[in-house]
Design an enzyme around this catalytic site. Structure first.
Site, PDB file in Angstrom:
ATOM      1  N   THR A  15       0.824  -1.211   0.000  1.00  0.00           N
ATOM      2  CA  THR A  15       0.000   0.000   0.000  1.00  0.00           C
ATOM      3  C   THR A  15       0.857   1.260   0.000  1.00  0.00           C
ATOM      4  O   THR A  15       0.494   2.271  -0.605  1.00  0.00           O
ATOM      5  CB  THR A  15      -0.943  -0.003   1.213  1.00  0.00           C
ATOM      6  OG1 THR A  15      -1.803  -1.145   1.132  1.00  0.00           O
ATOM      7  CG2 THR A  15      -1.796   1.252   1.264  1.00  0.00           C
ATOM      8  N   SER A  56       1.395  -7.362  -0.994  1.00  0.00           N
ATOM      9  CA  SER A  56       1.914  -8.536  -0.283  1.00  0.00           C
ATOM     10  C   SER A  56       0.949  -9.716  -0.325  1.00  0.00           C
ATOM     11  O   SER A  56       1.342 -10.848  -0.023  1.00  0.00           O
ATOM     12  CB  SER A  56       2.269  -8.189   1.167  1.00  0.00           C
ATOM     13  OG  SER A  56       1.128  -7.863   1.925  1.00  0.00           O
ATOM     14  N   THR A  89       1.082  -4.676   4.293  1.00  0.00           N
ATOM     15  CA  THR A  89       0.761  -5.111   5.662  1.00  0.00           C
ATOM     16  C   THR A  89       0.062  -6.470   5.699  1.00  0.00           C
ATOM     17  O   THR A  89       0.069  -7.132   6.740  1.00  0.00           O
ATOM     18  CB  THR A  89      -0.129  -4.078   6.374  1.00  0.00           C
ATOM     19  OG1 THR A  89      -1.334  -3.891   5.623  1.00  0.00           O
ATOM     20  CG2 THR A  89       0.591  -2.749   6.535  1.00  0.00           C
ATOM     21  N   ASP A  90      -0.547  -6.902   4.584  1.00  0.00           N
ATOM     22  CA  ASP A  90      -1.330  -8.135   4.602  1.00  0.00           C
ATOM     23  C   ASP A  90      -0.523  -9.325   5.104  1.00  0.00           C
ATOM     24  O   ASP A  90      -1.018 -10.135   5.900  1.00  0.00           O
ATOM     25  CB  ASP A  90      -1.856  -8.454   3.195  1.00  0.00           C
ATOM     26  CG  ASP A  90      -3.060  -7.629   2.812  1.00  0.00           C
ATOM     27  OD1 ASP A  90      -3.377  -6.664   3.544  1.00  0.00           O
ATOM     28  OD2 ASP A  90      -3.679  -7.926   1.771  1.00  0.00           O
TER      29      ASP A  90
END
Length: 326
Positions: A15, A56, A89-90
């Site tokens: 992101t 990710s 962040t995933d």
């Protein structure tokens, strides 16, 4: 006069590097040069390069191996004092933990990212990146392994997971809190993570080492576990209910799988707390007796990384080997 610490920033996408495309969807499209303004940030000199540009959620084992190799290369450079990895962040919790498992250097490795894209009216990526660089440049960060820096907090890799989908500060460490903070551009540390001896880098075999997760729920059976093995899984982790319980169907499959040489790990679908092999009748005590390996309080997706790395290296996980990690 002492020179500024030098930090290497490796960009992988996420992101923090995303902008809206012509279909109105946010995609990772910006490179390392777009994330940094100038060659110095705060009290550190900075160099950057792209490793990849992917959300990710698109990363596979091959991409994780390439990130590990890129980080290892920077750490081996005598002119580098710390490394920052920008990342979605995933699945940041998986990459951070994998990097920590292989991290033998005293130099810090810090992952960061964003919850709001780069073209948002108020992006959080630039601030997070500046704080991550400050953490990686700090002499106080040496010896603390791989960390996640996000929204002013610094977390140890082990046990940290994404706990909220959209909150500005989405990370949480199971059984604890941040090990430090970045305040006014300075990293401050509250504790030192206890870390086992580093493992070797993921070999090429890591790319195709499959470890799947099956979840126990009312009415669940062994169908998904059998399908995973048929698809080529080298290991299966049971996300048990409660303290790590299965049922009679899962127990029968576990006995069969262990006899066939499949590594079976036992975790829990509960967000907090350890696996405790206590119950019979297909519960955790029976599963462990059948050969399932209890994975303690290690978050299930980090446990998957651990088993995949060990299996890819030709190791056969056993309770004694896992005890130092879980």
């Amino acid at each position: 006069m002492q020179s500024m610490p030098h930090v290497s920033v490796l960009a992988t996408g996420g992101t923090i590097a995303s902008s809206e495309n012509d279909r109105g969807a946010s995609v990772a499209s910006r490179g390392a040069g777009d994330l940094l303004d100038g060659d110095a940030v705060g009290e550190a000199s900075v160099a950057s390069r792209d490793v990849m540009r992917l959300g990710s959620y698109l990363l596979g084992h091959r991409e994780l191996r390439l990130i590990c190799e890129a980080v290892a290369g920077e750490l081996a450079d005598g002119g580098v004092d710390g490394v920052v990895v920008t990342h979605g962040t995933d699945t940041m919790e998986e990459t951070a933990y994998l990097l920590d498992l292989i991290h033998a250097s005293s130099k810090p490795v810090v992952l960061t990212g964003a919850q709001r894209p780069a073209d948002h009216a108020c992006p959080d990526g630039p601030g997070n990146l500046q704080e991550a660089i400050a953490a990686a440049a700090s002499p106080l960060a040496r010896g603390k392994g791989t960390m996640i820096s996000f929204a002013g907090n610094i977390y140890a890799a082990r046990g940290t997971r994404k706990a909220h989908t959209v909150a500005p500060s989405p990370f949480q460490t199971m059984g604890g809190g941040p090990i430090g903070q970045v305040v006014d551009g300075q990293a401050r540390f509250l504790s030192v993570p206890i870390r086992p001896k580093a493992l070797a880098l993921p070999p090429p075999a890591f790319d195709t080492t499959r470890v799947d997760i099956i979840t126990v729920h009312p009415g669940s059976d062994d169908a998904l576990a059998r399908a995973a093995v048929e698809a080529g899984a080298h290991g299966i982790i049971i996300a048990g209910s409660g303290v790590g319980n299965g049922n009679s169907s899962i127990l029968a499959w576990t006995e069969e799988a262990v006899q066939a040489g499949i590594t079976v790990g036992l975790s829990t679908r509960v967000p907090e707390g350890p696996v405790v092999p206590f119950y019979g009748n297909g519960g955790g005590a029976d599963l462990v007796r059948a050969g399932a390996l209890p994975l303690g309080s290690l978050p299930i997706f980090q446990a998957r990384m651990l088993l995949a790395l060990l299996l890819s290296q030709g190791q056969t996980p056993n309770p004694e080997m896992l005890a130092v990690y879980v």
